[in-house]
Design an enzyme around this catalytic site. Sequence first.
Site, short mmCIF file in Angstrom:
data_model
loop_
_atom_site.label_atom_id
_atom_site.label_comp_id
_atom_site.label_asym_id
_atom_site.label_seq_id
_atom_site.Cartn_x
_atom_site.Cartn_y
_atom_site.Cartn_z
CB CYS A 250 -0.98 0.00 1.16
SG CYS A 250 -0.25 0.05 2.82
CG HIS B 59 -4.42 -0.40 3.93
ND1 HIS B 59 -3.61 -1.21 3.18
CD2 HIS B 59 -5.38 0.06 3.09
CE1 HIS B 59 -4.07 -1.25 1.94
NE2 HIS B 59 -5.14 -0.48 1.86
CG HIS C 28 -6.90 0.32 -1.22
ND1 HIS C 28 -6.87 -0.80 -0.42
CD2 HIS C 28 -8.14 0.33 -1.78
CE1 HIS C 28 -8.04 -1.43 -0.48
NE2 HIS C 28 -8.81 -0.77 -1.31
#
Length: 164
Positions: free
Chosen positions: A71, A122, A134
Site C-alpha cells: 500500500c 494501511h 489502494h
Amino acid sequence: MLILFVLLASVGCSSTPAVNETATTKSLTPPPKLQIKPALPLDNGVFDGVYHSWKGTPYRYGGSSKKGIDCSAFVQVGYSSVYQKLLPRTTLELVKKGKQVKRNTAKEGDLVFFRTGRNTRHVGIYLGNSEFLHASQSKGVMISRLDNPYWKRHFWQIRRLNKY
C-alpha cells in the site's frame, strides 16, 4: 517457512518508525523502478491513469513493482506519477506528513489511513465520493469505498499533503 509466510501476511502494510534521521532520508530516495512517467488523466480524476495502469496488480508486502506492490509503495508511485512529488516509503512516515482533515472535507489526492490491526496500518489515495485507491491484500490494486463495513470499522484519519 510457513510461519514466516503467516507472519508477513498478518502484518499487511505495517510500518515501523525510522531508527534515525539517516534512515528516514534514505527512505525518501525512490528505487529506480519507482521512477515512472507522469500518468495522464483518462476521465475526470487525476488518478484515473494510475488506476488503469496498476489495476489488479497483486499485493506483495515490501513490493514496489507490477509483479507485486504494497500500500505505501503504491501511494508513493501514485503521487510521483501524478504530482511528481516524492513521498516517504512507509505508512508510518506518510501519516506524519501534511495536515489532518475531516472526512467530509476530503478532496481527491488526500491520503486515507486505516488501523487494520494492533500494529498494522494501511494507506490509500482518496478519489472523492467516498472512494479511495489502494493496494488491497486480497484483490491487489483496486478502488474501495470508505463506507464499506470493513474500511469503516478500521478508518483512522485523512491527511492532506501540499501537492504542489
